[in-house]
Design an enzyme around this catalytic site. Sequence first.
Site, PDB file in Angstrom:
ATOM      1  CB  ILE A   1      -1.015   0.001   1.168  1.00 52.91           C
ATOM      2  CG1 ILE A   1      -2.123   1.000   0.887  1.00 52.91           C
ATOM      3  CG2 ILE A   1      -0.364   0.277   2.521  1.00 52.91           C
ATOM      4  CD1 ILE A   1      -2.934   0.726  -0.340  1.00 52.91           C
TER       5      ILE A   1
ATOM      6  CB  SER B   1      10.857  -0.677   4.909  1.00 53.77           C
ATOM      7  OG  SER B   1       9.700  -1.455   4.813  1.00 53.77           O
TER       8      SER B   1
ATOM      9  CE  LYS C   1      -7.992  -1.711   5.909  1.00 53.39           C
ATOM     10  NZ  LYS C   1      -7.660  -2.821   4.939  1.00 53.39           N
TER      11      LYS C   1
ATOM     12  CG  ASP D   1      -6.702  -6.249   5.429  1.00 56.27           C
ATOM     13  OD1 ASP D   1      -6.063  -5.550   6.233  1.00 56.27           O
ATOM     14  OD2 ASP D   1      -6.657  -6.062   4.189  1.00 56.27           O
TER      15      ASP D   1
HETATM   16  P1  NAP Z   1       2.610  -5.427   3.118  1.00 51.26           P
HETATM   17  O1  NAP Z   1       2.704  -5.430   1.627  1.00 51.26           O
HETATM   18  O2  NAP Z   1       2.878  -6.682   3.859  1.00 51.26           O
HETATM   19  O3  NAP Z   1       3.547  -4.247   3.627  1.00 51.26           O
HETATM   20  C1  NAP Z   1       3.761  -3.972   4.977  1.00 51.26           C
HETATM   21  C2  NAP Z   1       5.221  -3.618   5.157  1.00 51.26           C
HETATM   22  O4  NAP Z   1       5.429  -3.248   6.518  1.00 51.26           O
HETATM   23  C3  NAP Z   1       6.156  -4.776   4.905  1.00 51.26           C
HETATM   24  O5  NAP Z   1       6.623  -4.728   3.585  1.00 51.26           O
HETATM   25  C4  NAP Z   1       7.270  -4.614   5.938  1.00 51.26           C
HETATM   26  O6  NAP Z   1       8.459  -4.134   5.334  1.00 51.26           O
HETATM   27  C5  NAP Z   1       6.795  -3.434   6.791  1.00 51.26           C
HETATM   28  N1  NAP Z   1       6.991  -3.654   8.228  1.00 51.26           N
HETATM   29  C6  NAP Z   1       6.660  -4.713   8.978  1.00 51.26           C
HETATM   30  N2  NAP Z   1       7.007  -4.508  10.261  1.00 51.26           N
HETATM   31  C7  NAP Z   1       7.603  -3.277  10.306  1.00 51.26           C
HETATM   32  C8  NAP Z   1       8.174  -2.489  11.340  1.00 51.26           C
HETATM   33  N3  NAP Z   1       8.216  -2.920  12.603  1.00 51.26           N
HETATM   34  N4  NAP Z   1       8.690  -1.275  11.017  1.00 51.26           N
HETATM   35  C9  NAP Z   1       8.652  -0.823   9.754  1.00 51.26           C
HETATM   36  N5  NAP Z   1       8.119  -1.529   8.735  1.00 51.26           N
HETATM   37  C10 NAP Z   1       7.590  -2.739   9.011  1.00 51.26           C
HETATM   38  O7  NAP Z   1       1.149  -4.969   3.572  1.00 51.26           O
HETATM   39  P2  NAP Z   1       0.184  -3.917   2.853  1.00 51.26           P
HETATM   40  O8  NAP Z   1      -0.742  -4.645   1.942  1.00 51.26           O
HETATM   41  O9  NAP Z   1       0.931  -2.768   2.329  1.00 51.26           O
HETATM   42  O10 NAP Z   1      -0.715  -3.499   4.110  1.00 51.26           O
HETATM   43  C11 NAP Z   1      -0.221  -2.684   5.148  1.00 51.26           C
HETATM   44  C12 NAP Z   1      -1.410  -2.023   5.836  1.00 51.26           C
HETATM   45  O11 NAP Z   1      -2.109  -1.245   4.866  1.00 51.26           O
HETATM   46  C13 NAP Z   1      -2.428  -3.023   6.405  1.00 51.26           C
HETATM   47  O12 NAP Z   1      -2.940  -2.564   7.607  1.00 51.26           O
HETATM   48  C14 NAP Z   1      -3.520  -3.058   5.341  1.00 51.26           C
HETATM   49  O13 NAP Z   1      -4.797  -3.367   5.890  1.00 51.26           O
HETATM   50  C15 NAP Z   1      -3.470  -1.635   4.827  1.00 51.26           C
HETATM   51  N6  NAP Z   1      -3.988  -1.489   3.458  1.00 51.26           N
HETATM   52  C16 NAP Z   1      -3.588  -2.347   2.463  1.00 51.26           C
HETATM   53  C17 NAP Z   1      -4.134  -2.230   1.189  1.00 51.26           C
HETATM   54  C18 NAP Z   1      -3.734  -3.139   0.053  1.00 51.26           C
HETATM   55  O14 NAP Z   1      -4.370  -3.078  -1.003  1.00 51.26           O
HETATM   56  N7  NAP Z   1      -2.709  -3.954   0.174  1.00 51.26           N
HETATM   57  C19 NAP Z   1      -5.087  -1.240   0.931  1.00 51.26           C
HETATM   58  C20 NAP Z   1      -5.410  -0.348   1.941  1.00 51.26           C
HETATM   59  C21 NAP Z   1      -4.867  -0.475   3.197  1.00 51.26           C
HETATM   60  P3  NAP Z   1       9.720  -5.033   4.859  1.00 51.26           P
HETATM   61  O15 NAP Z   1       9.240  -5.714   3.618  1.00 51.26           O
HETATM   62  O16 NAP Z   1      10.763  -4.015   4.617  1.00 51.26           O
HETATM   63  O17 NAP Z   1      10.015  -5.988   5.980  1.00 51.26           O
END
Ligand code: NAP
Length: 308
Positions: free
Chosen positions: A14, A36, A91, A169
């Site tokens: 995101i 990150s 969120k 989610d």
């Molecule tokens: P994601 O692709 O798994 O990305 C989350 C990132 O957070 C990971 O790449 C990881 O980075 C990083 N992370 C984990 N622990 C951390 C820490 N302690 N400090 C700093 N960075 C850390 O997940 P995502 O889909 O982007 O979703 C993240 C949030 O956005 C969720 O709450 C989700 O509900 C929300 N969201 C997602 C979407 C969607 O379409 N995907 C849409 C709207 C909202 P590294 O890879 O560097 O370890």
Amino acid sequence: MDPIRIAVVGVGKIARDQHLPAIAGNKAFSLAATVSPHDAGVEGVSHHKSLDELIENGPAVDAVALCTPPQVRYDLAVQALNKGMHVFLEKPPGATLSECVALSSRAEKVGTTLFAAWHSRFAAGVAPARAWLAERRIESVKIVWREDVRVWHPGQAWIWEPGGLGVFDPGINALSILTHILPRPVFLKTATLEIPANRAAPIAADIQFRDTAGAPIHMDLDWRQTGPQSWDIVVETDAGTLKLSNGGAVLTLPTGAEHSEDLEYPGLYARFANLIRGGRSDVDIAPLRLVADAFLRGNRQTVDAFHD
Ligand code: NAP
């Protein structure tokens, strides 16, 4: 006025798809840093493996956008608030209700902005739907949020873990719209959660809510949908049917359909800037409360194991 120096924390899907472009497109912000553990960040922008490292050695920042999984968000948010930074929470705003309440108090105490962002509330059809429904009697609501988890969340282990919410989610996005457009509060009556034998979070859920005037609200969430995806909310009223489709982007009223440009994340960042400039916070936990009620009151059924 100087731009707000912001760091994006958690450079995953995101952050790359939405936050970085929205920040680049808003003159109120300048991207000061990224944080990150594994991602390499953005070329030419100061990058750090942890928030600690940014605070110790990085450039000064005024605000952070926390785009990590929800399970780690509270500690990061408290750390940022205690350093006087404004905080944008993706969120859901936390992994529990109590941590969101604690964060709100903390922000108030330190006098910085805390913004619990609900991106779906900024979908084009949502504000006009809310205005139209304000004058109507609600007879019933039907929500169908069915998508293919393999397409939208490939390999995201955290989403299946406790606090990751599983199918809620995406489902919480529907609830963020519902709680915003209906004129009355909503509460949960019954829920069935289908949980894969090898996972901790539901892959599907069937929920009955009602509003305080008695209107029934049915929600059908499923992550096993292949082919066309459904993100629809249909509201029956005394003046006819309102439909929000494509996650809130398309509004159909009895008089016809309206479709506008998607401005969800630009809308969120405009709101964040306004909150900061106005010295205010915005932390609505109503959507997360309904999800918590589903986990509190829902009947659990074990279904086939899920493999990515
Ligand atoms: P994601 O692709 O798994 O990305 C989350 C990132 O957070 C990971 O790449 C990881 O980075 C990083 N992370 C984990 N622990 C951390 C820490 N302690 N400090 C700093 N960075 C850390 O997940 P995502 O889909 O982007 O979703 C993240 C949030 O956005 C969720 O709450 C989700 O509900 C929300 N969201 C997602 C979407 C969607 O379409 N995907 C849409 C709207 C909202 P590294 O890879 O560097 O370890």
